[in-house]
Design an enzyme around this catalytic site. Sequence first.
Site, short mmCIF file in Angstrom:
data_model
loop_
_atom_site.label_atom_id
_atom_site.label_comp_id
_atom_site.label_asym_id
_atom_site.label_seq_id
_atom_site.Cartn_x
_atom_site.Cartn_y
_atom_site.Cartn_z
N SER A 271 -24.57 -51.00 -2.21
CA SER A 271 -25.90 -51.26 -2.75
C SER A 271 -26.93 -51.45 -1.62
O SER A 271 -28.10 -51.11 -1.79
CB SER A 271 -25.87 -52.50 -3.64
OG SER A 271 -25.42 -53.64 -2.92
N ALA B 259 -35.08 -53.87 -0.47
CA ALA B 259 -34.05 -54.81 -0.02
C ALA B 259 -32.93 -54.86 -1.06
O ALA B 259 -33.15 -54.57 -2.25
CB ALA B 259 -34.66 -56.20 0.14
N ASP B 260 -31.75 -55.22 -0.62
CA ASP B 260 -30.58 -55.31 -1.51
C ASP B 260 -30.55 -56.69 -2.15
O ASP B 260 -29.90 -57.61 -1.66
CB ASP B 260 -29.30 -55.04 -0.70
CG ASP B 260 -28.05 -55.09 -1.57
OD1 ASP B 260 -28.16 -54.89 -2.79
OD2 ASP B 260 -26.97 -55.32 -1.01
N THR B 261 -31.26 -56.85 -3.27
CA THR B 261 -31.40 -58.16 -3.90
C THR B 261 -30.86 -58.17 -5.33
O THR B 261 -31.20 -59.06 -6.11
CB THR B 261 -32.88 -58.58 -3.93
OG1 THR B 261 -33.64 -57.59 -4.64
CG2 THR B 261 -33.43 -58.72 -2.52
#
Length: 269
Positions: free
Chosen positions: A39, A50-52
């Site tokens: 991800s 961003a990978d959030t």
Amino acid sequence: MGLKELIASGKTLVALGASDALSAKVIEAHGFECVYIGSYATAASRFGLADTGALSLPELAEQARSIVNAVKVPVIADAEGGFHDAANLWRTVQAFEQAGVAAIHIEDHVFGKHAAVAQKLRPAHEAAARIRAAVEAREDPDFLIVARSDAFWVSGDLEDSIARLKLYAEAGADMVFPTLVGPAELAEVRRRVARPAMVVDMPGRSLAEHKDAAVVLYYAFSTLAQFGALDQAIARFKADGTTPGGTQELEKLLGYDAFAARARKYGET
């Protein structure tokens, strides 16, 4: 060779993280036996995010499909927390099986993944139910379900991590994935949990230090390399007009020669 056979060989597999189909082809061209898509890379490369936890199942599954279609080696994919409750988790398994990946990992992290915000883990019994549902939903016996616990990452509590991984193994997970553990912690996981282990590489740590792992994920490898190289190339172009080379090598990798051969074969030249 399939991922299950590679793991059964007993050697530590290096799974360099791809960011897209092109980077996956480059990884394969260098002789690596599997590829990873997570991800982090998908959020960055496909959406500039961003990978959030903001990505959906279709977005991750489609990115995985594009990479599977580009290479012949097995692809390991990130299925986040499974996207559904246990009763509906079959849809997640189906999506990744249909994408052609060899394995997915499902985590017990609900929210956070950044030091500046509160971290939340799913209750262990709920996470175990999701793993059991995933195992029972798969149709391909060679499709591997990896159970990831972020307990050590979140709290530094190895005992909680091991207890969770034991539950996930009992639920049928083929592999366990304790995040942010070092060599000593990994050795303890391997001693007490009867499953092969997957880990994330840590900066400055040699591959030899991961000897107890079946798979080491270098999850941001291509993303960081591409960001750094492109950033420097653009800076050079702004400074003196220098443009990148390598067109011939790239076009060979992409199959332009094969296209030309097909065109000649079918009288289109």
